[in-house]
Design an enzyme around this catalytic site. Structure first.
Site, PDB file in Angstrom:
ATOM      1  CB  SER A 141      88.677-111.943-113.020  1.00 37.34           C
ATOM      2  OG  SER A 141      88.065-111.702-111.796  1.00 37.34           O
ATOM      3  CE1 TYR A 154      91.434-107.322-112.133  1.00 36.46           C
ATOM      4  CE2 TYR A 154      89.451-107.915-111.425  1.00 36.46           C
ATOM      5  CZ  TYR A 154      90.587-108.492-111.763  1.00 36.46           C
ATOM      6  OH  TYR A 154      91.459-109.700-111.677  1.00 36.46           O
TER       7      TYR A 154
END
Length: 253
Positions: A141, A154
């Site tokens: 990401s 995350y």
């Protein structure tokens, strides 16, 4: 047909980036094995690929479990003979900071986003090494490169994916294995509206915030799939250990 005669195993292939990549790879000639926990979606996607003349199977798999990862690789090899490309795409996200994040949510994000990449790679690598070639692509990401708000677990998981990519590239490059990761920004997938809802935001307000990126919009799953395709072909033959950012300029801003 840039992936003609190739076999690709894609985790989290029943929606979003995984689904878009599976469909694109199939159009490019690859035999596809997709994993996920949504059986109806998985069988619907493989049925579409088969109807279009492609080759595809669905394997219900929990990437947190080593035995299920090994079974997914074994079933892919049983169906198609080998695994040439592994796209570790399965992922999950809860928008919480350190104080809000429960131990269960921390474990779930680390286990699926990071440990899942490790377990699937561990299962696929022996066959790739034996055949002297293979491509592994992890889905990280933009928040694996820079921090993000209310995303402590995350960010930790996706940052781990970036450095695991580099470590694996060093370990396995001389065995003919290329390992890279893709780092998407905000992408129109089922995960994004859920994030907006969890943050208590209206969808239009959420999109307005994304419009602050240099390109002024969120991305599409198809755009990310094309970048994954680049990493899966000889177009990226001199790339390994790279974190390819595809985020409309979000990290650069």
């Amino acid at each position: 047909m840039r992936l003609d005669h190739q076999v690709a195993l894609i985790t989290g292939g029943t929606s979003g980036i995984g689904e878009a990549t599976a469909r694109l790879f199939a159009r490019e000639g690859a035999a596809i094995a997709i994993t996920g926990r949504n059986e109806s979606r998985g069988h619907a996607i493989t049925a579409d690929i088969l109807e279009a003349g492609g080759k595809a199977i669905f394997l219900r798999t929990d990437v947190r479990k080593a035995a299920e990862c090994q079974r997914a690789v074994d079933e892919t090899v049983k169906s198609f003979g080998r695994v040439d490309i592994l796209f570790n795409n399965a992922g999950i996200f809860y928008p919480h900071d350190t104080l809000e994040c429960s131990e269960q949510e921390w474990d779930e994000q680390i286990d699926i986003n990071l440990k899942g990449c490790f377990l699937m790679s561990k299962a696929a690598l022996p066959g790739m090494i034996a055949q002297g070639r293979g491509i592994i692509i992890h889905n990280s990401s933009g928040w694996g490169i820079v921090g993000g708000d209310r995303a402590v677990a995350y960010c930790a998981s996706k940052g781990g994916v970036v450095l695991m990519t580099k470590a694996m590239a060093i370990d396995h490059g001389r065995q003919g294995i290329r390992v890279n990761c893709i780092c998407p920004g905000d992408v129109e997938t089922p995960m994004l509206p859920l994030d907006a809802k969890a943050r208590g935001m209206k969808w239009e307000d959420y999109l307005a915030g994304c419009a602050n990126r240099p390109l002024g919009r969120i991305g599409t799953a198809d755009e990310i799939a094309k970048a994954v395709l680049f990493l899966a072909t000889d177009d990226s033959s001199f790339m390994t250990g790279a974190a390819l950012v595809v985020d409309g300029g979000g990290v650069a801003d």
